[in-house]
Design a protein around this motif. Sequence first.
Motif, short mmCIF file in Angstrom:
data_model
loop_
_atom_site.label_atom_id
_atom_site.label_comp_id
_atom_site.label_asym_id
_atom_site.label_seq_id
_atom_site.Cartn_x
_atom_site.Cartn_y
_atom_site.Cartn_z
N ASP A 37 -9.82 8.68 0.35
CA ASP A 37 -9.27 8.42 -0.98
C ASP A 37 -7.84 8.93 -1.12
OD1 ASP A 37 -11.43 7.01 -1.94
OD2 ASP A 37 -12.52 8.84 -2.46
N VAL A 73 -5.66 9.20 1.35
CA VAL A 73 -4.84 8.28 2.13
C VAL A 73 -4.56 7.00 1.34
CG1 VAL A 73 -4.75 6.87 4.23
CG2 VAL A 73 -5.69 9.19 4.32
N ILE A 74 -5.61 6.49 0.72
CA ILE A 74 -5.48 5.24 -0.05
C ILE A 74 -4.50 5.42 -1.20
CG2 ILE A 74 -6.71 3.68 -1.59
CD1 ILE A 74 -9.18 4.06 0.24
N ALA A 90 -0.89 5.69 0.05
CA ALA A 90 -0.32 4.42 0.54
C ALA A 90 0.05 3.51 -0.62
CB ALA A 90 -1.33 3.73 1.47
N ILE A 91 -0.84 3.42 -1.58
CA ILE A 91 -0.56 2.56 -2.74
C ILE A 91 0.67 3.07 -3.48
CG2 ILE A 91 -1.43 1.90 -5.02
CD1 ILE A 91 -4.21 1.68 -3.81
N THR A 95 3.15 4.67 -2.35
CA THR A 95 4.37 4.40 -1.58
C THR A 95 4.88 2.98 -1.83
OG1 THR A 95 3.61 5.91 0.15
CG2 THR A 95 5.36 4.35 0.73
N VAL A 96 3.97 2.02 -1.75
CA VAL A 96 4.40 0.63 -1.89
C VAL A 96 4.78 0.32 -3.33
CG1 VAL A 96 3.72 -1.77 -1.55
CG2 VAL A 96 2.90 -0.02 0.01
N ARG A 97 4.16 1.02 -4.25
CA ARG A 97 4.43 0.75 -5.65
C ARG A 97 5.91 0.86 -5.98
NH1 ARG A 97 2.86 2.11 -10.84
NH2 ARG A 97 3.39 4.31 -10.60
N LYS A 98 6.62 1.63 -5.19
CA LYS A 98 8.04 1.85 -5.47
C LYS A 98 8.95 0.95 -4.64
CE LYS A 98 6.86 6.68 -6.12
NZ LYS A 98 6.52 7.73 -5.15
N ALA A 99 8.35 0.07 -3.86
CA ALA A 99 9.17 -0.83 -3.04
C ALA A 99 10.04 -1.71 -3.92
CB ALA A 99 8.27 -1.68 -2.14
N PRO A 100 11.24 -2.01 -3.48
CA PRO A 100 12.17 -2.79 -4.30
C PRO A 100 11.95 -4.29 -4.17
CG PRO A 100 13.22 -2.15 -2.27
CD PRO A 100 11.83 -1.62 -2.20
N ARG A 107 10.11 -7.00 -5.16
CA ARG A 107 8.97 -7.75 -4.67
C ARG A 107 8.67 -8.94 -5.57
NH1 ARG A 107 6.03 -3.66 -5.35
NH2 ARG A 107 4.36 -5.02 -6.04
N SER A 108 9.27 -8.96 -6.73
CA SER A 108 9.03 -10.10 -7.62
C SER A 108 10.05 -11.20 -7.37
CB SER A 108 9.12 -9.63 -9.07
OG SER A 108 10.34 -8.97 -9.29
N ALA A 109 9.79 -12.35 -7.98
CA ALA A 109 10.67 -13.48 -7.75
C ALA A 109 12.04 -13.22 -8.35
CB ALA A 109 10.08 -14.73 -8.36
N PRO A 129 15.40 -11.07 -0.74
CA PRO A 129 16.00 -9.84 -0.23
C PRO A 129 17.07 -10.06 0.83
CG PRO A 129 13.61 -9.69 -0.29
CD PRO A 129 13.96 -11.10 -0.57
#
Lengths: 235, 235
Positions: free
Chosen positions: B203, B205-206, B209-210, B212-217, B219-221, B225
């Motif tokens: 849990d 780790v999960i 990981a989530i 981390t990606v939540r802050k990725a730049p 990702r929406s239309a 990039p």
Amino acid sequence: MPGRSPRASSRDAILRVFAEHVADRGYADTSLGDVAAELNLSKGTIVHHFGNKEALLREVHVAYFSRRFAEADFVHAHLGDPVSRLVAMIYALLAAHRDDRAASLACLRELVRYFDGDLTDYVRKQRVRYTEIVVDILRAGVEQELLHTPDPQMTALQVFGMCNYAWTWYRPEGPQTVEDIAGLFAHNVLAGLVPDGAATDLDDVITAAIETVRKAPGRSAGDAPTDGDLLPTTP
Amino acid sequence: MPGRSPRASSRDAILRVFAEHVADRGYADTSLGDVAAELNLSKGTIVHHFGNKEALLREVHVAYFSRRFAEADFVHAHLGDPVSRLVAMIYALLAAHRDDRAASLACLRELVRYFDGDLTDYVRKQRVRYTEIVVDILRAGVEQELLHTPDPQMTALQVFGMCNYAWTWYRPEGPQTVEDIAGLFAHNVLAGLVPDGAATDLDDVITAAIETVRKAPGRSAGDAPTDGDLLPTTP
DNA sequence: TCTTGCTGACCGTACGAGCGGTCAGTTAAG
DNA sequence: CTTAACTGACCGCTCGTACGGTCAGCAAGA
């Protein structure tokens, strides 16, 4: 923006509205006239910018894949171990349904058989390439003995299925957040549904269950088993 | 057969060919003229039998669901424990892609938004009813402590996803049999991908990981990039 | 047995709507 | 003046649907 167009153009807006229409009507039922009307443009303008209808969908696809690959690169750069990477990919795929809704739906709905030649090849290659990313993650996990699966390729398809099929039921206004869903999915996939204590021999159970259903009668088309009055003939 | 029709009719053949066309072209791109031509019939004959195009798809749906429910009844009658039943449902769903190909594809492709009113409601209700079968199996498993999941509803959707999405990649002539695939999927779902030995706190780790990606730049239309030259502008 | 009348599968044509795509022309920014 | 976004009328085509009509089979009355 010093980059491209000297004069403002409706290109992006057209692409956006087009993707939305495809997302909730399907490609064939999307009319360029409708898209133009929604933007107070003429149909001719759309053709002027993109050439034809198919090119519009192509651009939607290209942009979508571009975003997914960038996302995958981000995951690769920011997370090291295979387990974390797998979880991150599950989350990314699910989050796209919320954050990149129109394009996700458009690309997932119109996966196959809509075009001859060029675009079909292109889409197929991008899908293979994307699949390979997850397969590599799984393979690395198996090598490091952090994951276990006899067939990473098949398992990757399994993961894609559970995530991508969300276009069927996911609604942003639903009770669960994407983070909740991703957490649950990841947990189920990693830990499994059978609790650690219960140590029956799974493979025997699986084989037996499959064998039982294999003999079930009349599962193919042709005979409706009961002809149950599920829907009145004349509604 | 003293039952229904005194004279032979092409009803069943029309339904069969229509389902095939929808399966590999989609509903909107299926032409009644083509279907008629393939059967050496007149377009008028189809209308004579079914009234309109939508009614044809409705009949395909009804027959498909009828078969799936009969199958589920069979599973319920022949298998007792929840684990076996879950495996059986996974197998049944996958096997339908092979044994009931046209109808499965037709129904899975045209899930949403194709009709107003009656059929949409009907299809939605049948889907809910079918989902409930798997949810009940999961719930029973949790009660008997043979399965573990915090959210049977969501888990059922996860299972449906991995099975139904097979329409995207499954080919009967492929290297793996449906039984192989079902066995692998069932094993992964039940046992999980993380081997028993490796006992990290999943849990944590999960969640990490989530997060981390939540802050990725980006990702929406809107912004591609890299604008990578994935496809030439003029192919 | 002949005939009459009915049913229902099937045909062929025609029509109207809506679609993607064309093109000559207009407008306005650089 | 050049360039490019944009217009609006138009074309050709496909598709679903409507409809009048044909014909084989069958049942019943004479």
